[in-house]
Design an enzyme around this catalytic site. Sequence first.
Site, PDB file in Angstrom:
ATOM      1  N   LYS A 189      -8.813   2.634   7.370  1.00 54.69           N
ATOM      2  CA  LYS A 189      -9.073   2.382   5.940  1.00 54.69           C
ATOM      3  C   LYS A 189      -7.694   2.098   5.350  1.00 54.69           C
ATOM      4  CE  LYS A 189      -9.367   3.695   1.858  1.00 54.69           C
ATOM      5  NZ  LYS A 189      -8.453   3.081   0.844  1.00 54.69           N
ATOM      6  N   GLU A 263       0.021  14.040   6.718  1.00 55.47           N
ATOM      7  CA  GLU A 263       1.432  13.795   6.408  1.00 55.47           C
ATOM      8  C   GLU A 263       1.495  13.554   4.907  1.00 55.47           C
ATOM      9  OE1 GLU A 263       3.855  14.087   8.673  1.00 55.47           O
ATOM     10  OE2 GLU A 263       4.976  13.911   6.803  1.00 55.47           O
ATOM     11  N   CYS A 297       8.208   9.332   1.145  1.00 57.12           N
ATOM     12  CA  CYS A 297       8.030  10.784   1.296  1.00 57.12           C
ATOM     13  C   CYS A 297       9.377  11.409   1.586  1.00 57.12           C
ATOM     14  CB  CYS A 297       7.116  11.118   2.470  1.00 57.12           C
ATOM     15  SG  CYS A 297       5.676  10.126   2.555  1.00 57.12           S
ATOM     16  N   GLU A 399       7.049  16.525  -6.711  1.00 57.86           N
ATOM     17  CA  GLU A 399       7.312  15.193  -6.150  1.00 57.86           C
ATOM     18  C   GLU A 399       7.067  14.137  -7.234  1.00 57.86           C
ATOM     19  OE1 GLU A 399       4.683  13.555  -3.060  1.00 57.86           O
ATOM     20  OE2 GLU A 399       6.512  12.952  -1.996  1.00 57.86           O
TER      21      GLU A 399
END
Length: 511
Positions: A189, A263, A297, A399
């Site tokens: 996807k 992750e 990230c 974040e």
Amino acid sequence: MAQAKPAKVKMKKASVKSYHNYIGGEWVKSSSGETFENLNPANTDDVVGRFPKSTAEDVNLAVAAAKEAATKWRQTPAPKRAELLFTLAEIIRDNKQRYTEEMTREMGKVLKEAGGDVQEAIDCTYYTAGEGRRLHGFTTPAEMKNKFAMCVRQPVGICGLITPFNFPMAIPSWKLIPALVCGNTVVIKSGEDVPLSSLNLVKACEQAGIPKGVVNLVNGFAEPGAALVSHSDVRLISFTGSTDTGRIIAEQCARDNKIVSLEMGGKNAIIVMDDADVDNAVEGSLWGAFGTSGQRCTASSRLVVHKKIYKKFVEKLVEKVKGLRVGNGLDAKTDVGPVIHEDAMQRILAYIHIGKNVDKAKLAVGGNQLTKGDHAKGWFIEPTVFTDVKPGMRIEQEEIFGPVTSVVPFSTLDEAIEIVNGVKYGLSSAIYTQDVNKAFYAMQELYTGICYVNSATIGAEVHLPFGGTKATGNGHREAGTQVLDIFSEWKSLYVDYSGKLQKAQIDAVEI
Ligand code: UN1
């Protein structure tokens, strides 16, 4: 909503290319018949393509195709599977320039970085294909005479791969290639903001001769993602994305007993010691923080700087940040591209507001959306540095995933380590120092999955494990040979060649 435009614009729209899902070796439309537009974040008038807005029904078809192809692919010897993957690596290499340009156009990052992303996919494919001739298990002595004991890897089955926008080809390759070399079939996807790069990778699989049904691609938003996660024939979900979405996926997978590899977020920091080469540390911080517009990230979103060199470091950093050119990534002169879409831009601007007005940190440079001239049609934010940031402030803890970094002063190495470790994430960390003792102590004490000495928190290589501690992941590692532990399961094999019933076999029964 934009008003209807004159005929000239309509013609441009009509020439927009339509792309399809890839199911069972055929390029097909969504069963919904609906599509969505893939827009260039540097200029939203530029429609990169139209992609199928897929449904749960499309996912059912893709999973059925993956199921149909599974036995034959699993039974294909691993070195033969790997041969196809080596061919795939060559196809990606041969098309690197086109893939790079298309990636910049759909994702925004500058050409140099997009080229690095495609190169990472090439490196991952060559490296992981080599595992087709290894996939090592081990032999070990058995407890009885004339008995042999060993263990081998076996594929897990059908894998659902859900990928993000920030590394549009590298991250799909980190998942796809090990899944295939281990003998699994997959449904991808793609990230809804970067469907063309996943499609390019899948098309290359078709060109490489990977059999029909082994690799399937479904485009779209939450519906196909959720359908993949809850499909009873899917044995494994590998996901890269936000911690919030990852948690929802993990909960669903726990209910269904699926293997899940996650992750997720990061809040990475660079420590700059008082003995560091300051220019080197400033350069590393600059690219660690603002490369990919901070949408990694692994981005260096905190710069933890010793008080003795703090003033000098901040001056040099601010000077360099002022020199960064923000613009369209397709222009070779651009240093920092746009962010991915309007929602992301608003979220980042909200964090800048929090930094100024809630945390009350000092805004040293940047802080604004760019809206004029070449920036008028895209999602551009000035590279932003907050200074005098204190541990615990929201901009220091959460974040942001944008071109914003925080400089935090400290006095002792132990204090710096506490600051770096004092967040919920644990992906990447770094220390700039000339002192080998301090470097090794930091490598030991920083609780992250990746740690750098004298370079920034970015730039992981494909043959070492990639992943993080705490809320960054769920204990798995991608890349390296460690990724094989995600995409294969161990089977222990015992062969008794004694030709008789050995007493020890029934000891347990006798007791
Ligand atoms: C990510 O930010 O999601 O180490 C991946 C790096 C890249 C991969 C980053 N090789 O910065």
